[in-house]
Design a protein around this motif. Structure first.
Motif, short mmCIF file in Angstrom:
data_model
loop_
_atom_site.label_atom_id
_atom_site.label_comp_id
_atom_site.label_asym_id
_atom_site.label_seq_id
_atom_site.Cartn_x
_atom_site.Cartn_y
_atom_site.Cartn_z
N SER A 261 0.77 -1.03 0.09
CA SER A 261 -0.12 0.07 -0.20
C SER A 261 0.87 1.13 0.06
O SER A 261 0.43 2.33 -0.59
N GLY A 262 1.77 1.06 0.68
CA GLY A 262 3.06 2.36 0.58
C GLY A 262 2.66 3.29 1.97
O GLY A 262 3.29 4.29 1.70
N PHE A 263 1.66 3.04 2.67
CA PHE A 263 1.46 3.81 3.68
C PHE A 263 1.96 3.46 5.14
O PHE A 263 1.90 2.22 5.27
N SER A 264 2.62 4.21 6.09
CA SER A 264 3.11 4.08 7.08
C SER A 264 1.86 3.88 8.18
O SER A 264 0.96 4.26 7.83
N PRO A 265 2.46 3.24 9.32
CA PRO A 265 1.18 3.08 10.39
C PRO A 265 0.67 4.54 10.70
O PRO A 265 -0.50 4.64 11.01
N ALA A 266 1.63 5.49 10.67
CA ALA A 266 1.14 6.87 10.97
C ALA A 266 0.11 7.56 9.93
O ALA A 266 -1.01 8.01 10.47
N ASP A 267 0.41 7.13 8.81
CA ASP A 267 -0.75 7.46 7.65
C ASP A 267 -1.83 6.81 7.72
O ASP A 267 -2.99 7.35 7.46
N THR A 268 -2.01 5.45 8.15
CA THR A 268 -3.03 4.67 8.47
C THR A 268 -4.17 5.46 9.41
O THR A 268 -5.23 5.40 9.13
N VAL A 269 -3.54 5.73 10.38
CA VAL A 269 -4.35 6.47 11.54
C VAL A 269 -5.09 7.75 10.96
O VAL A 269 -6.39 8.11 11.07
N ALA A 270 -4.22 8.62 10.12
CA ALA A 270 -4.74 9.74 9.43
C ALA A 270 -5.96 9.59 8.51
O ALA A 270 -6.91 9.98 8.58
N ILE A 271 -5.50 8.13 7.85
CA ILE A 271 -6.70 7.73 6.59
C ILE A 271 -7.84 7.41 7.31
O ILE A 271 -9.05 7.80 7.01
N MET A 272 -7.81 6.56 8.43
CA MET A 272 -9.07 5.98 9.28
C MET A 272 -9.90 7.22 9.56
O MET A 272 -11.15 7.09 9.39
N PHE A 273 -9.41 8.33 10.33
CA PHE A 273 -10.25 9.26 10.89
C PHE A 273 -10.58 10.04 9.65
O PHE A 273 -11.84 10.67 9.66
N CYS A 274 -9.88 10.85 8.76
CA CYS A 274 -10.26 11.61 7.68
C CYS A 274 -10.96 11.05 6.86
O CYS A 274 -11.96 11.93 6.35
N SER A 275 -10.94 9.67 6.45
CA SER A 275 -12.11 8.96 5.36
C SER A 275 -13.28 9.02 5.99
O SER A 275 -14.18 8.98 5.15
N THR A 276 -13.41 8.81 7.43
CA THR A 276 -14.60 8.18 7.83
C THR A 276 -15.49 9.48 8.53
O THR A 276 -16.62 9.16 8.89
N HIS A 277 -14.80 10.59 8.97
CA HIS A 277 -15.54 11.71 9.72
C HIS A 277 -16.14 12.42 8.76
O HIS A 277 -15.96 12.76 7.64
N LYS A 278 -17.27 13.35 9.17
CA LYS A 278 -17.84 14.19 8.18
C LYS A 278 -18.25 15.35 9.21
O LYS A 278 -18.51 15.34 10.33
N SER A 279 -18.03 16.47 8.56
CA SER A 279 -18.25 18.12 8.97
C SER A 279 -19.74 18.28 9.43
O SER A 279 -20.54 18.52 8.40
N LEU A 280 -19.82 18.68 10.48
CA LEU A 280 -21.31 19.27 11.02
C LEU A 280 -21.19 20.71 10.73
O LEU A 280 -22.23 21.21 10.29
N PRO A 303 -29.67 12.71 10.89
CA PRO A 303 -28.63 11.91 11.11
C PRO A 303 -27.26 12.60 11.02
O PRO A 303 -26.18 11.97 11.72
N LEU A 304 -26.95 13.74 10.79
CA LEU A 304 -25.99 14.38 10.55
C LEU A 304 -25.46 15.22 12.11
O LEU A 304 -24.62 15.05 12.54
N LEU A 305 -26.73 15.24 12.60
CA LEU A 305 -26.45 15.70 14.22
C LEU A 305 -26.17 14.70 14.96
O LEU A 305 -25.55 14.81 15.91
N ILE A 306 -26.61 13.30 14.73
CA ILE A 306 -26.18 12.10 15.35
C ILE A 306 -24.78 11.75 14.91
O ILE A 306 -23.96 11.12 15.75
N TYR A 307 -24.14 11.82 13.59
CA TYR A 307 -23.02 11.25 13.33
C TYR A 307 -21.89 12.19 13.93
O TYR A 307 -20.95 11.29 14.26
N HIS A 308 -22.21 13.38 14.26
CA HIS A 308 -21.01 14.14 14.73
C HIS A 308 -20.56 13.96 16.16
O HIS A 308 -19.41 13.42 16.21
N PRO A 309 -21.53 13.63 17.06
CA PRO A 309 -21.22 13.09 18.40
C PRO A 309 -20.66 11.71 18.34
O PRO A 309 -19.99 11.28 19.00
N ALA A 310 -21.31 10.84 17.50
CA ALA A 310 -21.03 9.54 17.18
C ALA A 310 -19.51 9.28 16.87
O ALA A 310 -18.91 8.29 17.36
N GLN A 311 -19.25 9.89 15.98
CA GLN A 311 -17.83 9.88 15.25
C GLN A 311 -16.82 10.25 16.33
O GLN A 311 -15.62 9.64 16.46
N ILE A 312 -16.84 11.28 17.00
CA ILE A 312 -16.02 11.69 18.19
C ILE A 312 -16.02 10.70 19.40
O ILE A 312 -15.03 10.28 19.94
#
Length: 341
Positions: A261-280, A303-312
């Motif tokens: 994949s070419g991604f480091s463990p630190a990259d994976t952390v950023a990918i997991m959070f940035c790809s799945t979080h959505k902006s309220l 659903p967006l009002l629920i998604y925000h606290p759920a992701q945090i």
């Protein structure tokens, strides 16, 4: 003392509950044409304040260090703005056959169209010790990209209210989103040293204005006697949201850790959070503009009002586990490079 600290930390979530209750008790205050005049104060002034504030707080000068990691940025942006909405759309074709409220299902689609948030993904990446620069870049770049892509996705998947023509939607988006954001960035260029020294509470300002937008949105709902929220549908949507978040975090983890994949463990952390979080912060004002005139706008927003606290909440719970994995993986990679061939 512990309770007070906790209340101060979670003031925004508590605020959402309080403004919804206030809207239920006195819906006439915040309705269109009411004392607050939300068609001006919210649609133009409040939204402009949020995006000017975003422009003022976005540290674009810090993005240069992450700029060249193109593969990571492509993965995050294509996952969150292409893969995510498509998969949710396919899921909703199945869920449409169930008894779940159709407006809450439309709300799930709006969640999928949102860009990554400016703050939560960065905060959680930093808490784990992941690639913070990449998280900052993708949050900021995703916000800019979302100004154009998110309204197009919303119109593609859900259409618009018949009372508002497309040209009006995009001219309002330009005046209340693009212009304030650019002005904020220009002002930041002149005020950078002052802002770094004083550190104004950008997040708190945006959140406070956002509460006003949420309040007026629900005032419109509660003033309409024909709209009812089904508790069973709401509970099922909460479960679906948590399932989506967990599934997509596992999916991004699997993709970014596979061999080659070419991604480091630190990259994976950023990918997991940035790809799945959505902006309220960006999402609610955009919904207000694109679906102006929809009597079910507040149900679509739920659903967006629920998604925000759920992701945090989910992200915070997983921080120790992800940190432990990243540390052990980094040690393993270091040892493998030290071993003689």
């Amino acid at each position: 003392m512990g309770l007070l600290v906790r209340l101060r930390k979670e003031w925004f979530i508590i605020g959402i509950v309080l403004v919804i209750l206030s809207a239920k008790l006195q819906p006439n205050v915040g309705v269109k044409g009411g004392p607050l005049k939300p068609e001006v104060t919210i649609a133009y002034v409040a939204v402009s304040i949020i995006f000017f504030n975003s422009g003022l707080s976005l540290k674009t000068e810090e993005l240069r260090s992450a700029l060249l990691h193109v593969r990571l940025h492509l993965f995050v942006q294509s996952f969150t703005l292409v893969f995510f909405p498509l998969v949710v759309w396919l899921l909703l074709q199945v869920l449409a056959l169930t008894a779940i409220d159709q407006w809450l299902l439309k709300g799930l689609q709006t969640v999928s169209c949102m860009p990554p948030p400016v703050s939560s993904a960065v905060i959680l990446t930093k808490a784990v010790g992941g690639n913070e620069a990449a998280a900052i870049f993708n949050s900021a770049f995703g916000s800019f990209l979302g100004i154009v892509v998110t309204p197009l996705l919303l119109l593609l998947f859900l259409g618009s209210s018949s009372s508002v023509p497309f040209t009006s939607i995009f001219s309002q988006l330009f005046m209340t989103v693009v212009v304030p954001l650019i002005l904020g960035q220009v002002c930041r260029g002149f005020l950078r040293e002052f802002l770094e020294r004083r550190k104004p509470p950008f997040g708190a300002i945006s959140s406070a204005v956002l509460l006003m937008i949420i309040y007026t949105t629900f005032c419109d709902t509660f003033s309409n006697p024909n709209i009812e929220l089904d508790p069973t549908s709401l509970l099922l949507v909460v479960l679906i949201i948590f399932s989506i978040q967990v599934s997509f975090m596992l999916l991004t983890f699997a993709f970014s850790t596979r061999s080659g994949s070419g991604f480091s463990p630190a990259d994976t952390v950023a990918i997991m959070f940035c790809s799945t979080h959505k902006s309220l912060t960006l999402g609610i004002p955009m919904l207000k503009i694109v679906f102006e005139g929809y009597q079910h706008l507040s149900l679509i927003s739920v659903p967006l009002l629920i998604y925000h606290p759920a992701q945090i909440l989910l992200g915070s719970v997983l921080v120790p586990t992800i940190r432990s994995w990243m540390t052990s993986r980094q040690k393993g990679l270091k040892l493998s490079t030290l071993q003689p061939v």
